[in-house]
Scaffold this motif. Structure first.
Motif, short mmCIF file in Angstrom:
data_model
loop_
_atom_site.label_atom_id
_atom_site.label_comp_id
_atom_site.label_asym_id
_atom_site.label_seq_id
_atom_site.Cartn_x
_atom_site.Cartn_y
_atom_site.Cartn_z
N PRO A 399 17.39 -8.33 18.75
CA PRO A 399 17.06 -8.81 19.29
C PRO A 399 17.42 -9.44 20.00
O PRO A 399 17.48 -10.62 21.28
N GLY A 400 18.15 -11.19 19.34
CA GLY A 400 18.99 -12.43 19.42
C GLY A 400 18.19 -12.99 20.20
O GLY A 400 16.90 -13.16 19.59
N ILE A 401 18.47 -13.98 20.34
CA ILE A 401 17.87 -15.85 19.90
C ILE A 401 18.11 -16.16 21.77
O ILE A 401 19.45 -16.70 22.04
N PRO A 402 16.65 -16.47 21.76
CA PRO A 402 16.66 -17.19 23.17
C PRO A 402 17.81 -18.61 23.50
O PRO A 402 17.73 -19.65 21.98
N VAL A 403 17.95 -19.05 24.37
CA VAL A 403 19.64 -19.93 24.24
C VAL A 403 18.86 -21.85 24.04
O VAL A 403 19.23 -22.28 23.24
N GLU A 404 17.42 -21.45 24.40
CA GLU A 404 16.22 -22.83 23.74
C GLU A 404 15.98 -22.64 22.91
O GLU A 404 15.86 -24.02 22.78
N ASP A 405 15.99 -22.09 21.84
CA ASP A 405 15.43 -22.37 20.78
C ASP A 405 16.56 -22.47 19.43
O ASP A 405 16.67 -22.84 18.72
N LEU A 406 18.14 -22.04 19.91
CA LEU A 406 19.24 -21.89 19.21
C LEU A 406 19.84 -23.51 18.53
O LEU A 406 19.91 -23.82 17.75
N PRO A 407 19.65 -25.03 19.64
CA PRO A 407 20.23 -25.48 18.86
C PRO A 407 18.71 -26.01 17.63
O PRO A 407 18.98 -27.56 17.03
N HIS A 408 18.13 -25.10 17.19
CA HIS A 408 17.03 -25.71 16.36
C HIS A 408 16.56 -24.70 15.82
O HIS A 408 15.97 -24.97 14.73
N ILE A 409 17.33 -23.65 15.05
CA ILE A 409 16.89 -22.56 14.24
C ILE A 409 17.54 -23.24 13.03
O ILE A 409 16.64 -22.19 11.89
N PHE A 410 18.65 -23.94 13.05
CA PHE A 410 18.82 -25.02 11.42
C PHE A 410 18.07 -25.62 10.52
O PHE A 410 17.95 -25.90 9.80
N GLU A 411 15.78 -26.11 11.53
CA GLU A 411 15.42 -26.67 11.19
C GLU A 411 14.74 -26.12 10.21
O GLU A 411 14.14 -24.68 10.68
N ARG A 412 13.82 -26.60 9.49
CA ARG A 412 12.75 -26.00 8.50
C ARG A 412 11.99 -25.79 9.06
O ARG A 412 11.21 -26.65 9.50
N PHE A 413 11.54 -24.44 8.64
CA PHE A 413 9.90 -23.86 9.04
C PHE A 413 10.21 -23.81 11.07
O PHE A 413 9.25 -23.35 11.04
N TYR A 414 11.57 -23.23 11.50
CA TYR A 414 11.45 -23.20 12.40
C TYR A 414 11.55 -22.04 13.19
O TYR A 414 12.30 -21.28 12.62
N ARG A 415 11.02 -21.02 13.92
CA ARG A 415 10.56 -20.14 14.10
C ARG A 415 11.17 -19.50 15.59
O ARG A 415 10.20 -20.23 16.23
N VAL A 416 11.77 -19.39 15.89
CA VAL A 416 11.57 -18.49 17.30
C VAL A 416 10.55 -17.41 17.72
O VAL A 416 9.95 -17.47 18.73
N ASP A 417 10.17 -17.11 17.06
CA ASP A 417 8.74 -15.83 17.14
C ASP A 417 7.97 -15.92 16.01
O ASP A 417 8.14 -15.12 14.71
N LYS A 418 6.70 -16.76 16.23
CA LYS A 418 5.85 -16.66 15.46
C LYS A 418 5.31 -15.92 14.94
O LYS A 418 4.70 -15.66 13.37
N ALA A 419 5.46 -14.82 15.07
CA ALA A 419 4.99 -13.32 14.71
C ALA A 419 6.53 -12.70 13.65
O ALA A 419 4.92 -11.59 12.52
N ARG A 420 7.53 -13.08 13.25
CA ARG A 420 8.25 -12.46 12.68
C ARG A 420 7.97 -13.58 11.18
O ARG A 420 7.89 -11.98 10.31
N PRO A 421 7.48 -14.00 10.82
CA PRO A 421 6.88 -13.96 9.58
C PRO A 421 6.21 -13.52 8.56
O PRO A 421 6.98 -12.96 7.25
N ARG A 422 5.47 -12.99 9.54
CA ARG A 422 4.27 -12.21 8.45
C ARG A 422 5.51 -10.70 8.04
O ARG A 422 5.08 -9.97 7.38
N ARG A 423 5.52 -10.29 9.58
CA ARG A 423 6.70 -8.83 9.64
C ARG A 423 7.70 -8.79 8.49
O ARG A 423 7.74 -7.94 7.90
N THR A 424 8.45 -10.04 8.09
CA THR A 424 9.78 -10.03 7.65
C THR A 424 9.68 -10.37 6.61
O THR A 424 10.46 -10.05 5.81
#
Length: 468
Positions: A399-424
């Motif tokens: 599905p890709g990553i929204p542009v506004e989230d790209l600068p933060h994806i290497f931060e600890r515990f940062y998640r683009v989709d809060k529902a993903r952790p439980r699913r994955t």
């Protein structure tokens, strides 16, 4: 001694000013002393030579009129002039002392002059003071026929130097007072700025990280102030990140713990009587415990990676082989999700790396790609050599990553989709670990993504000169 830096600076500056003034005054006194003495010496020698040139015929004729010649020039220089013959006998005295005429004058200056050389000496006579003696030979037909001996008091010069000494002393005192005032103001200004920094440091020690100091000018204190402000901003940023990290870690740990608590309480309330339900609950408990274990493991790894300096165990390793190993590890998960793995190795570059850590980077990236790729999707991973680096890319068609989230994806515990952790089943720390390990190797990790078109991560690892 003195513990106050303002006092130390003030006394240091004042001492330097006073020593400089004293040395300058002494040098100036020495200069004027030599200047006046030399001037007096030149004047006496000049007039003595004139008297010598005029006295030749009088000495040969032993004419007593030679005293008048001596007296005429003695008055011009304020001295006493004696004219002697070749035997050192006084023929004439400018002071008109008849008693000394006909007597011999035994002076070392006379002996030197009788040998054909002019000479000058200075002596200190008790009750009289310093006196300058000048002896000039009288020469006729290349023979020394007499001597012109001159004696002059240096009292006038002593008086001039005395007046100059008082003027220099007054000037030195005035300079000391002005210099002392300037020194005090400078010391107070420096001490005030250092005091401000000290107070800021103490406040920061107490936990107030918003402290900043005023930066003025372009001197070393201004540089120190700027460095302090930069340090304060970095510490504040680190503290903010630490607080966020603790809050996020607490939240991540609390979620599985809460789930475990609910599951256990449900079993205690009677659900355990149903064997099938008990098995389901135990499976859920196992999953939450596994999740807790992975979170704690990742947190411990990040803690070790944050330690400075972290010792990497670097050895030459084939990047392509590591990628194929990561593929084998992720193959069961990919098959389970019906995701196709496509691995390409070009050149198989050999780089000095910590193989275990780089393998972890590749596993994390492939794990993310497989988890976020759609069923039946494709994950591509490739290794290719470059001039000075080895390049690794891992991409998916997820599905890709929204542009506004790209600068933060290497931060600890940062998640683009809060529902993903439980699913994955992710911990939210994988990409942070990837970035930390790659940067410890001196490399970089970048990402390109857009919603609906997938995501691609690129890792570059530098080669040594021998590897290029």
């Amino acid at each position: 001694m003195f513990r106050n830096i303002k006092t130390k600076l003030f006394l240091t500056y004042l001492t330097i000013i006073l020593l400089t003034t004293a040395i300058f005054s002494a040098a100036l006194m020495r200069f004027f002393t030599d200047y006046y003495r030399k001037g007096k010496e030149v004047a006496l020698l000049t007039h003595a030579n004139v008297v010598a040139s005029l006295s030749g015929s009088y000495i040969q004729d032993r004419d007593g009129a030679v005293k008048y010649v001596a007296a005429e020039f003695a008055g011009k220089v304020g001295a006493r002039i004696l004219v002697l013959d070749a035997a050192g006998v006084i023929l004439g005295d400018s002071a008109d002392q008849v008693a000394v005429v006909g007597e011999s004058l035994s002076r070392p200056e006379v002996a030197v002059a009788l040998n054909g050389k002019s000479t000058t000496t200075v002596e200190t006579i008790p009750g009289t003071g310093r006196v300058m003696y000048v002896a000039v030979p009288v020469i006729a037909e290349k023979e020394v026929i007499g001597v012109v001996f001159v004696s002059a008091s240096l009292g006038e010069i002593a008086e001039l130097l005395g007046e100059l000494r008082w003027e220099l002393l007054i000037t030195a005192l005035a300079s000391g007072m002005i210099g002392g005032l300037i020194s005090y103001l400078i010391a107070e200004r420096i001490a005030k700025r250092l005091g401000e920094m000290t107070a800021a440091v103490r406040a920061m020690t107490g936990g107030v990280l918003q402290q900043r100091v005023t930066v003025a000018g372009a001197d070393e204190l201004a540089e120190l102030g700027a460095a302090f402000n930069q340090m304060a901003e970095k510490l504040a940023s680190i503290e903010t990140a630490r607080q966020a990290f603790v809050a996020d870690a607490s939240h991540e740990l609390k979620t599985p713990l809460s789930s475990l608590q609910v599951l256990v309480e449900t079993l205690q309330d009677g659900a355990g009587q149903d064997w099938q339900m008990t098995q389901e609950f135990l499976a859920d408990i196992h999953r939450e415990i596994d999740r807790l274990n992975r979170i704690v493991t990742d947190l411990l790894l990040l803690t070790r990676l944050d330690a400075y300096p972290y010792a990497l165990k670097k050895e030459p390793a084939e990047i392509g082989q590591l990628l194929r190993t990561a593929e084998e590890i992720l193959r069961p998960l990919a098959d389970q999700k019906r995701v196709r793995l496509q691995i390409e190795v070009a050149g198989n570059p050999i780089v000095a790396i910590d193989a275990a850590r780089i393998l972890q980077v590749l596993v994390n990236l492939l794990d993310n790609a497989v988890k976020y790729a759609p069923p039946g999707g494709l994950v591509k991973a490739a290794v290719r050599p470059d001039a000075a680096v080895a390049v690794i890319s891992v991409g998916d068609n997820g599905p890709g990553i929204p542009v506004e989230d790209l600068p933060h994806i290497f931060e600890r515990f940062y998640r683009v989709d809060k529902a993903r952790p439980r699913r994955t089943g992710g911990t939210g720390l994988g990409l942070a670990i990837v970035k930390q390990i790659v940067e410890l190797h001196g490399g970089t990790v970048t990402v390109v993504s857009s919603p609906g078109r997938g995501t691609e991560f690129t890792v570059t690892l530098p080669k040594t000169k021998e590897e290029r």
